[in-house]
Design an enzyme around this catalytic site. Structure first.
Site, PDB file in Angstrom:
ATOM      1  N   ASP A  74       1.126  -1.231  -0.250  1.00 25.87           N
ATOM      2  CA  ASP A  74      -0.060  -0.020  -0.038  1.00 25.87           C
ATOM      3  C   ASP A  74       0.992   1.497  -0.008  1.00 25.87           C
ATOM      4  O   ASP A  74       1.587   1.597   1.044  1.00 25.87           O
ATOM      5  CB  ASP A  74      -0.820  -0.081   1.346  1.00 25.87           C
ATOM      6  CG  ASP A  74      -1.887   1.158   1.022  1.00 25.87           C
ATOM      7  OD1 ASP A  74      -2.853   1.016   2.120  1.00 25.87           O
ATOM      8  OD2 ASP A  74      -1.718   2.082   0.668  1.00 25.87           O
ATOM      9  N   HIS A  75       0.973   2.035  -1.034  1.00 26.38           N
ATOM     10  CA  HIS A  75       1.996   2.914  -1.357  1.00 26.38           C
ATOM     11  C   HIS A  75       1.540   4.248  -0.367  1.00 26.38           C
ATOM     12  O   HIS A  75       2.183   5.048  -0.243  1.00 26.38           O
ATOM     13  CB  HIS A  75       1.474   3.382  -2.684  1.00 26.38           C
ATOM     14  CG  HIS A  75       3.273   4.070  -3.199  1.00 26.38           C
ATOM     15  ND1 HIS A  75       3.904   4.713  -2.309  1.00 26.38           N
ATOM     16  CD2 HIS A  75       3.702   3.909  -4.433  1.00 26.38           C
ATOM     17  CE1 HIS A  75       5.192   5.069  -3.286  1.00 26.38           C
ATOM     18  NE2 HIS A  75       4.807   4.451  -4.446  1.00 26.38           N
ATOM     19  N   ARG A  76       0.255   4.122   0.324  1.00 28.20           N
ATOM     20  CA  ARG A  76       0.068   5.055   1.172  1.00 28.20           C
ATOM     21  C   ARG A  76       0.810   4.915   2.484  1.00 28.20           C
ATOM     22  O   ARG A  76       1.224   6.025   2.961  1.00 28.20           O
ATOM     23  CB  ARG A  76      -1.311   5.013   1.732  1.00 28.20           C
ATOM     24  CG  ARG A  76      -2.287   5.554   0.808  1.00 28.20           C
ATOM     25  CD  ARG A  76      -3.954   5.209   1.157  1.00 28.20           C
ATOM     26  NE  ARG A  76      -4.010   3.920   1.908  1.00 28.20           N
ATOM     27  CZ  ARG A  76      -4.876   3.457   2.486  1.00 28.20           C
ATOM     28  NH1 ARG A  76      -5.833   4.473   2.949  1.00 28.20           N
ATOM     29  NH2 ARG A  76      -4.962   2.089   3.161  1.00 28.20           N
TER      30      ARG A  76
END
Lengths: 479, 426
Positions: free
Chosen positions: B393-395
């Site tokens: 999850d690039h967040r």
């Protein structure tokens, strides 16, 4: 835009300026499209206006008047000398054709439709090559409509020489009334032209290969028509095959094979070959857009009149089906609306009209067809002879027959033969489009005294209650 | 005379199809190219056009039956014999049609060719509706043949069209993915080409979970390969020993172990983002994907970092067996921190797994295959390569984190001794 003036791109390119092409052009312009019509003829109108429906109707009208003059004596009208100058008739006809063609051109100008007198050929699904007297040019388009129509079908054994062996195109322009005329083909073109020259005193012979003519008509109506042909000195030879011909002085000698295989010669001044029409697709560059025609040369279309190439539409004769101008009109409107993103699709009835004397018109199913489809039908029939208006016009030949589904009383078809039935058929077409029941028409007031009363009476006859005709209870005329 | 219409070879190796719907019936007069039946094959729903014209004598199949290529689909009565008045006139028409007098075509039946599904059933009358109502139906995408009008004899009025259009909109929402509203089967159709399965049970859970992940997360997949020759040797060596303890030894427990160690160095991949906070988890509970009859299930192995390879192998076998038998407790599916999904047994190399909500990463494993690689001596040698695809999850984490984590996992898998050395750290 000026004729011949060329824009490099157009939103819609239309090939053909006939009933399909010009109607599509006007409707597209009304819907806001930039339209270019490419026409082989110098004026719009196509076969219908230049050398088909319109010129033939002009000649039919003239011939009918000419033939009716002697009959007027009963009304106390006497003429000393009956004379027709056919070259004048032709000039009058040409004037009418020219007026109408220029009228369309005028509409094109008003709607800012670009009209090009040229031949068009597809280079791709986006580009047409235009070949005119001014040379070659290219036209880009977003949508195209193929409306190139049809031409008279030629019989290999009887090639058109345009002097003695004619197509409908040439015979509508002849300057002199022939003494005798043989017509190969008992279709509507053959029958209409037979009527013209029959009225003008020509000895007319119709040769039909099939055992019967007018197969879509129920037999009561067909019989009435056959009786009228006889009265007009038009001979009809069915199940008769034309084999060959030879020229004998100024006459053409036709070799025929009759039903019993015996052979017979028939001599006449002119020969008309009216055995149908073939679609015009040659030279359109269909190979460049990978569009194929069916075995008979027609372009395949879907209910939106689209070909397999979604931005290219085909309408009218070139798309097959009934080869009638009003079918082309209807398809033109569907194609135009669909090009503009509207939900248009074919779902209509096409009325058929034949301008013989008396006229023939029908829409929907015949009784024979309805029964073949498994409908339980009731029918009604009313003769024009019982109608006041027909009597005062002295046009009493003919009947109107109504066919309805027994249970629902929904009108399935109406067939007519008689005076001006070409105008009466529209009420029947509307009835079928509206899904009308017999009562809907019965309860519609038909003005008196008019020919349209015959429609109402035939409907009442189906209900068992016609006024101007005695009908026993619970008997259907055709049962 | 009779003439059979043989169900044609549709190509692409199709040998049979299910007859969904007859578009014609016995006694109808059919034109060449007129569509006569809808048949569903493995590939698609196709409309079969008639090869010739004639009156239909018999339909050889009933709807919903399977039709074999090469068998007679229907039998026509051809023109030569028509003796009765009715058929005689039909035959005349057809002959004329092909020969000379096309102009005299009868009206209802002789339609222009239609390549798409016709809006008009050409063999019967138009639906009982006025032209304006029929236009409304076209505009709202309502098939007039699929609705029964509220008027006398089934007359269709504008209100019927409006109602049908509204209904289409509502029910299309309930449909599963892939069935558009236009192709939606209507209730009045006898044989629908679709079957509507209510979304419930495990399928619904899967759908909700996937939807949540897909909507919330910004997923990126990082891919790499590990050379596992050594690992395979160890597994081979220890297979007997494992077997003696009732354990089936696969690569999966090694991978679990490797991940549990590497995650300790990359806590953002063992985390979740909830209510504006990133929760870094100090425990290592791995979900692993199991394919069951009811659909995907993800049982969880607790404290992977604290368990031996053998213990992990044993738990993997037991948990997946219970998942397949649907004997697993809800708790055993909850509280995961990271997941592994192994598609290798079925095939496939790289893919893009969806993160198991609310984790921050999932590792996808493809099939181990022998491949030619260039070794340190610049020689091409065969090597067993294990494909790894890590979706993160690039967040929460960045590409560099993912790459470093995967590198570390690869280092353990390529040199399993390290696993032994590093294990004691926790």
């Amino acid at each position: 835009m000026v004729v011949g003036d060329l824009s490099e791109s157009t939103e819609v390119a239309i090939l053909g300026g006939g009933p399909g092409g010009f109607v599509a052009a006007i409707r597209l312009a009304q819907l806001g499209k930039d339209v270019t019509v490419i026409s082989k003829d110098p004026l719009p109108g196509g076969t219908c206006l230049q050398r088909g429906c319109i010129p033939s109707k002009a000649l039919i009208e003239a011939a009918k008047h000419f033939a009716s003059i002697p009959q007027l004596s009963e009304m106390g009208i006497h003429t000393k000398e009956l004379k027709i100058d056919f070259s004048e008739t032709q000039k009058w006809k040409e004037k009418k054709v020219k007026q109408l063609s220029e009228g369309i051109l005028q509409l094109f100008k008003q709607y800012k439709i670009n009209f090009i007198h040229a031949e068009g050929k597809f280079l791709s699904t986006k580009e047409i090559e235009i070949h005119s007297t001014q040379g070659l040019s290219k036209l880009n388009f977003e949508h195209a409509v193929i409306a190139t129509g049809s031409q008279a079908k030629e019989l290999p054994s009887f090639p058109f020489d345009k002097k003695k062996i004619l197509s409908s195109r040439e015979i509508l322009s002849i300057e002199k009334i022939p003494q005798s005329l043989t017509i190969i083909g008992g279709g509507y073109i053959g029958l209409e032209i037979a009527g013209v020259f029959g009225h003008l005193g020509t000895e007319v012979h119709i040769i039909e290969v099939l055992p019967d003519i007018l197969p879509s008509l129920d037999k009561e109506l067909r019989q009435i028509f056959l009786r009228q042909l006889k009265k007009q000195n038009i001979s009809l030879q069915v199940s008769c095959k034309p084999l060959s011909y030879q020229m004998k002085q100024e006459k053409i000698l036709l070799r025929l094979q009759l039903n019993d295989q015996s052979e017979q010669d028939l001599e006449s001044e002119l020969l008309l070959v009216a055995v149908g029409r073939t679609p015009v697709t040659q030279g359109l560059g269909l190979e460049n857009i990978a569009l194929k025609t069916d075995a008979r040369g027609f372009l395949k279309i879907n209910p939106h009149c689209q070909t397999e190439k979604k931005n290219i539409y085909a309408i009218g004769d070139v798309a097959g089906g009934m080869m009638l101008a009003h079918k082309a009109f209807a398809e033109a409107k569907i194609a135009a609306a669909h090009i503009c993103g509207q939900a248009a699709a074919w779902d209509q009835q096409v009325p058929a009209v034949i301008f013989t004397d008396p006229e023939i018109a029908y829409v929907g199913l015949s009784e024979t067809e309805a029964k073949a489809k498994g409908f339980e039908v009731i029918t009604g029939m009313f003769p024009f002879a019982a109608l006041g208006r027909a009597q005062t016009m002295d046009k009493t030949e003919g009947v109107i027959k109504s066919i309805a589904e027994k249970n629902t009383q929904r009108i399935l078809g109406i067939q007519m033969i008689g005076p001006q039935v070409s105008d009466l058929i529209s009420e029947a077409t509307l009835a079928i489009e509206m899904g009308a029941r017999l009562e809907d028409l019965e309860l519609t007031i038909h003005p008196h005294p008019t020919l349209s009363e015959a429609v109402g009476e035939s409907i009442e006859s189906a209900l068992g209650i016609p006024i101007h005709r005695y009908q026993r209870k619970k008997t259907s005329l055709t049962s | 005379m009779e003439k059979e219409f043989i169900f044609p070879d549709l190509g692409e190796g199709i040998t049979e199809g299910e007859l969904i719907k007859w578009l014609v019936s016995t006694g109808d007069y059919v034109n060449e190219d007129q569509e006569i039946a809808e048949i569903e094959t493995d590939k698609a729903l196709v409309s079969i056009p008639s090869a010739f014209s004639g009156k239909i004598k018999k339909l050889c199949y009933e709807e919903n039956q399977t039709v074999k290529v090469g068998t007679a689909l229907l039998i026509y009565e051809t023109d030569e014999t028509s003796q009765t008045e009715d058929t005689k006139s039909d035959s005349l028409k057809e002959t004329e049609n092909t020969q000379s007098n096309r102009e005299k075509d009868p009206i209802i039946n002789k339609k222009k060719p239609q390549t798409e599904q016709s809006i008009q059933n050409t063999t019967h009358l138009l639906p009982l509706a006025t032209p304006a109502t029929r236009k409304l139906a076209r505009e709202l995408g309502v098939d007039l043949h699929s609705i029964k009008g509220s008027g006398k004899d089934g007359r269709i009025i504008d209100d019927d069209i409006q109602k049908a259009a509204n209904k289409t909109e509502i029910s299309s929402e309930e449909l599963t993915e892939g069935l558009g509203s236009k192709t939606k089967p209507s209730p009045s159709e006898k044989a629908s080409p679709y079957e509507a399965i209510p979304l419930k049970g495990i399928r619904r859970k899967i759908a909700e979970s996937m939807q949540a992940s897909h909507q919330e997360m910004v997923m990126v997949t990082h891919m790499d390969e590990a050379r596992v020759d050594k690992l395979l040797e160890i597994r081979k060596e220890k297979a007997e020993l494992a077997k003696s303890r009732g354990i089936k030894l696969t690569l999966l427990p090694f991978i679990l172990k490797a991940c549990s160690i590497a995650l300790q160095d990359h806590p953002y991949l063992n985390a979740s983002l909830q209510e504006e906070s990133i929760f870094l988890k100090k425990y290592y509970h791995f979900g692993f994907a199991v394919d069951t009859d009811a659909g995907l299930m993800v049982p969880v192995i607790r404290d992977v970092n604290k368990k031996s390879i053998f213990k992990l192998a044993k738990e993997l076998t037991e948990l997946s067996a219970r998942a397949r038998e649907r004997k697993i407790d809800l708790e055993e599916l909850q509280n995961h921190t990271f997941s592994i999904t192994n598609i290798g047994s079925l095939g496939g190399i790289f893919f893009t797994p969806i993160i198991h909500h609310p984790d921050s990463a999932i590792l996808g494993i493809g099939r181990t295959q022998q491949k030619p690689i260039v070794d340190q001596n610049k020689k091409i040698v065969p090597a067993y390569m294990l494909p790894l695809a890590l979706t993160f999850d690039h967040r929460i984490a960045d590409g560099a984190t993912a790459a470093r984590f995967v590198n570390q996992v690869i280092s353990y898998l390529e040199d399993p001794d390290l696993l032994l050395l590093e294990e004691g750290e926790n």
